[in-house]
Design a protein around this motif. Structure first.
Motif, PDB file in Angstrom:
ATOM      1  N   ASP A 102       0.810  -1.217   0.000  1.00 29.76           N
ATOM      2  CA  ASP A 102       0.000   0.000   0.000  1.00 29.76           C
ATOM      3  C   ASP A 102       0.845   1.271   0.000  1.00 29.76           C
ATOM      4  N   GLY A 103       2.169   1.112   0.099  1.00 29.99           N
ATOM      5  CA  GLY A 103       3.043   2.276   0.161  1.00 29.99           C
ATOM      6  C   GLY A 103       3.504   2.720  -1.213  1.00 29.99           C
ATOM      7  N   PRO A 104       4.475   3.617  -1.258  1.00 28.56           N
ATOM      8  CA  PRO A 104       4.985   4.130  -2.528  1.00 28.56           C
ATOM      9  C   PRO A 104       5.619   3.034  -3.383  1.00 28.56           C
ATOM     10  N   THR A 105       5.682   3.290  -4.669  1.00 25.26           N
ATOM     11  CA  THR A 105       6.367   2.406  -5.606  1.00 25.26           C
ATOM     12  C   THR A 105       7.784   2.920  -5.826  1.00 25.26           C
ATOM     13  N   VAL A 106       8.755   2.063  -5.555  1.00 25.95           N
ATOM     14  CA  VAL A 106      10.161   2.440  -5.650  1.00 25.95           C
ATOM     15  C   VAL A 106      10.808   1.708  -6.813  1.00 25.95           C
ATOM     16  N   ALA A 107      11.463   2.447  -7.703  1.00 26.77           N
ATOM     17  CA  ALA A 107      12.314   1.849  -8.727  1.00 26.77           C
ATOM     18  C   ALA A 107      13.731   1.841  -8.180  1.00 26.77           C
TER      19      ALA A 107
ATOM     20  N   GLY B 222      24.238  -3.378  -7.197  1.00 22.94           N
ATOM     21  CA  GLY B 222      24.858  -4.271  -6.226  1.00 22.94           C
ATOM     22  C   GLY B 222      24.137  -4.188  -4.896  1.00 22.94           C
ATOM     23  N   ALA B 223      22.815  -4.125  -4.951  1.00 16.07           N
ATOM     24  CA  ALA B 223      22.003  -3.844  -3.764  1.00 16.07           C
ATOM     25  C   ALA B 223      22.067  -4.983  -2.755  1.00 16.07           C
ATOM     26  N   LYS B 224      22.122  -4.626  -1.475  1.00 20.48           N
ATOM     27  CA  LYS B 224      22.009  -5.600  -0.387  1.00 20.48           C
ATOM     28  C   LYS B 224      20.536  -5.919  -0.148  1.00 20.48           C
ATOM     29  N   ARG B 225      20.282  -7.150   0.230  1.00 16.65           N
ATOM     30  CA  ARG B 225      18.899  -7.560   0.480  1.00 16.65           C
ATOM     31  C   ARG B 225      18.249  -6.738   1.588  1.00 16.65           C
ATOM     32  N   SER B 226      19.037  -6.345   2.572  1.00 14.57           N
ATOM     33  CA  SER B 226      18.451  -5.626   3.702  1.00 14.57           C
ATOM     34  C   SER B 226      17.969  -4.239   3.302  1.00 14.57           C
ATOM     35  N   ILE B 227      18.490  -3.675   2.236  1.00 17.90           N
ATOM     36  CA  ILE B 227      17.964  -2.399   1.735  1.00 17.90           C
ATOM     37  C   ILE B 227      16.564  -2.612   1.162  1.00 17.90           C
ATOM     38  N   ILE B 228      16.427  -3.661   0.368  1.00 19.57           N
ATOM     39  CA  ILE B 228      15.105  -3.988  -0.166  1.00 19.57           C
ATOM     40  C   ILE B 228      14.142  -4.291   0.971  1.00 19.57           C
ATOM     41  N   ASP B 229      14.606  -5.091   1.937  1.00 17.64           N
ATOM     42  CA  ASP B 229      13.750  -5.449   3.076  1.00 17.64           C
ATOM     43  C   ASP B 229      13.316  -4.219   3.861  1.00 17.64           C
ATOM     44  N   SER B 230      14.221  -3.245   4.012  1.00 17.58           N
ATOM     45  CA  SER B 230      13.888  -2.033   4.764  1.00 17.58           C
ATOM     46  C   SER B 230      12.767  -1.249   4.100  1.00 17.58           C
ATOM     47  N   LEU B 231      12.736  -1.255   2.782  1.00 20.71           N
ATOM     48  CA  LEU B 231      11.663  -0.575   2.049  1.00 20.71           C
ATOM     49  C   LEU B 231      10.365  -1.379   2.096  1.00 20.71           C
ATOM     50  N   VAL B 232      10.481  -2.696   1.934  1.00 19.91           N
ATOM     51  CA  VAL B 232       9.291  -3.560   1.986  1.00 19.91           C
ATOM     52  C   VAL B 232       8.664  -3.525   3.373  1.00 19.91           C
ATOM     53  N   ASP B 233       9.493  -3.478   4.412  1.00 21.93           N
ATOM     54  CA  ASP B 233       8.975  -3.411   5.781  1.00 21.93           C
ATOM     55  C   ASP B 233       8.108  -2.178   6.004  1.00 21.93           C
ATOM     56  N   ARG B 234       8.314  -1.159   5.171  1.00 18.56           N
ATOM     57  CA  ARG B 234       7.516   0.066   5.249  1.00 18.56           C
ATOM     58  C   ARG B 234       6.405   0.061   4.196  1.00 18.56           C
ATOM     59  N   ASP B 235       6.105  -1.131   3.698  1.00 25.44           N
ATOM     60  CA  ASP B 235       4.994  -1.400   2.787  1.00 25.44           C
ATOM     61  C   ASP B 235       5.174  -0.794   1.406  1.00 25.44           C
ATOM     62  N   ALA B 236       6.408  -0.494   1.025  1.00 30.30           N
ATOM     63  CA  ALA B 236       6.668  -0.032  -0.335  1.00 30.30           C
ATOM     64  C   ALA B 236       6.662  -1.215  -1.291  1.00 30.30           C
ATOM     65  N   THR B 237       6.264  -0.950  -2.525  1.00 30.63           N
ATOM     66  CA  THR B 237       6.437  -1.909  -3.612  1.00 30.63           C
ATOM     67  C   THR B 237       7.758  -1.574  -4.293  1.00 30.63           C
ATOM     68  N   VAL B 238       8.656  -2.558  -4.358  1.00 33.01           N
ATOM     69  CA  VAL B 238      10.011  -2.287  -4.837  1.00 33.01           C
ATOM     70  C   VAL B 238      10.265  -3.030  -6.144  1.00 33.01           C
ATOM     71  N   HIS B 239      10.492  -2.268  -7.205  1.00 31.33           N
ATOM     72  CA  HIS B 239      10.891  -2.827  -8.493  1.00 31.33           C
ATOM     73  C   HIS B 239      12.420  -2.753  -8.572  1.00 31.33           C
ATOM     74  N   VAL B 240      13.077  -3.895  -8.421  1.00 36.39           N
ATOM     75  CA  VAL B 240      14.537  -3.949  -8.537  1.00 36.39           C
ATOM     76  C   VAL B 240      14.867  -4.122 -10.013  1.00 36.39           C
ATOM     77  N   VAL B 241      15.571  -3.142 -10.583  1.00 33.44           N
ATOM     78  CA  VAL B 241      15.838  -3.143 -12.021  1.00 33.44           C
ATOM     79  C   VAL B 241      17.337  -3.170 -12.272  1.00 33.44           C
ATOM     80  N   PRO B 242      17.782  -3.681 -13.433  1.00 29.74           N
ATOM     81  CA  PRO B 242      19.209  -3.768 -13.727  1.00 29.74           C
ATOM     82  C   PRO B 242      19.913  -2.413 -13.700  1.00 29.74           C
ATOM     83  N   TYR B 243      21.208  -2.468 -13.488  1.00 28.98           N
ATOM     84  CA  TYR B 243      22.016  -1.251 -13.371  1.00 28.98           C
ATOM     85  C   TYR B 243      22.020  -0.426 -14.649  1.00 28.98           C
ATOM     86  N   ASP B 244      21.751  -1.071 -15.795  1.00 30.26           N
ATOM     87  CA  ASP B 244      21.771  -0.371 -17.082  1.00 30.26           C
ATOM     88  C   ASP B 244      20.376  -0.131 -17.634  1.00 30.26           C
ATOM     89  N   THR B 245      19.389  -0.068 -16.750  1.00 33.31           N
ATOM     90  CA  THR B 245      18.014   0.208 -17.160  1.00 33.31           C
ATOM     91  C   THR B 245      17.907   1.563 -17.864  1.00 33.31           C
TER      92      THR B 245
END
Length: 359
Positions: free
Chosen positions: A165-170, A175-198
């Motif tokens: 229900d939170g913001p959508t994050v691109a 070289g992202a750490k999983r805990s960064i993604i988890d920190s955003l998901v824990d705050r109910d963000a939807t996280v689209h992890v995209v390649p470095y050359d997107t």
């Protein structure tokens, strides 16, 4: 005892005990962290490096996969005063050479005095010092690893918490750490992890509320696509960055970066906020830094030890970056509120929709 040799830039070879066989080469760096070895060894920011632990005993609480920050060990090799069998067996299974029973205090002093250096390692029943020297001869500098982003990034987009229900994050995965993604998901963000050359068009198709540039290894000058994304969306989207992400954002906004002598790697780096005068302890892992943030970013936090920029902000453009790792895996929890600050930037642009480019 398995033979092991560590060849240092300049040609000096140190004898050690082999704990995991193989040959490797990379930039020799050290971390002062005395816990969190599982997180450090799986941190993508250590790609193409040989990690030396300053703390003398590594592995005294075992190996638990739930603490991993990625799906593999990233340092090319591992050096310690003493490794437990649990860690040595893990590194052997991962195919990562490891050595111990050498004076890591002396190595750390060498790195502090001479800077991070090229290194070659050879471990095995029949290896020779020349094998380590041969690896050293083939070693590149970190800036020469122009394709390092491809080694640590996702190949295709991955969505986490799609029904959030939170913001959508691109999140641009450099070289992202999983805990960064988890920190955003824990705050109910939807996280689209995209390649470095997107590309910008691919970001537009996601229609995110925030553009987030992750941590990662190497020279920010080698992440031109991520720099271009920031340049494309500055002023249109709130933008956040961690570690390498801060350096990329600074370069996109006219700033400059440079390689540090031996970098910041550990869980006890003091950072002062220039507005509140409050000091927090932080987790860090980087070998490059912002020298000049350029005309559009304000330095809001600095490292107490060497005055390097640790936080860059622009309230008008909705930009916030941090050089340290606020997710604190491993490390102190002083800076977890960063993720709340990032997501709160969406309030300033509520209702915004990116224009989709015509075919």
């Amino acid at each position: 005892m398995t033979d092991a040799y560590v060849a240092l830039e300049g040609g000096h070879v140190v004898e050690a005990r082999g704990r995991s066989p193989g040959t490797a080469r990379g930039e020799l760096v050290f971390t002062t962290a005395y816990t969190g070895y599982e997180e450090s060894l799986t941190d993508p920011s250590y790609e193409e490096q040989i990690l030396t632990f300053a703390y003398p005993l590594i592995g005294n609480y075992g190996v638990r996969p739930e603490r991993f920050e990625s799906d593999r060990v990233h340092p090319r090799a591992v050096v310690a005063r003493e490794l437990t069998d649990d860690v040595a067996d893990w590194l052997t299974a991962e195919g990562v050479p490891a050595v111990d029973h050498l004076d890591t205090r002396d190595l750390v002093i060498d790195i502090r005095e001479s800077g991070a250096m090229k290194c070659g390692i050879a471990v095995g029943d029949d290896v020779t010092p020349q094998d380590a020297l041969d690896e050293l001869e083939k070693c590149k500098t970190m800036s020469e690893h122009a394709d390092i982003g491809a080694q640590v990034s996702v190949d295709t987009p991955v969505v986490h918490n799609q029904t959030g229900d939170g913001p959508t994050v691109a999140l641009v995965d450099c070289g992202a750490k999983r805990s960064i993604i988890d920190s955003l998901v824990d705050r109910d963000a939807t996280v689209h992890v995209v390649p470095y050359d997107t590309t910008p068009d691919e970001i537009t198709a996601i229609n995110p509320d925030i553009l987030f540039i992750s941590n990662g290894p190497g020279d920010p000058a080698n992440f031109e696509a991520a720099v271009s994304l920031v340049d494309e969306f500055v002023g249109e989207l709130p933008i956040a960055g961690i570690c390498l992400g801060q350096q990329i954002v600074a370069r996109a906004l006219g700033g400059t970066t440079e390689k540090m002598d031996f970098g910041h790697r550990g869980v006890n780096q003091p950072v002062i906020d220039t507005r509140s005068n409050k000091v927090v302890m932080t987790t860090q892992n980087h070998g490059y830094t912002v020298v000049d943030p350029g005309p559009n970013l304000t330095v809001t936090q600095r490292n107490v030890n060497d005055d390097t920029p640790e936080g860059l902000d622009n309230d008008e453009l909705n930009i916030i970056t941090r050089q340290y790792h606020p997710e604190a895996n491993p490390g102190p929890n002083d800076t977890l509120a960063f993720f709340d600050d990032v997501l709160s930037m969406v309030d300033a642009t509520d209702g915004r929709t990116l224009a989709v480019a015509d075919d």
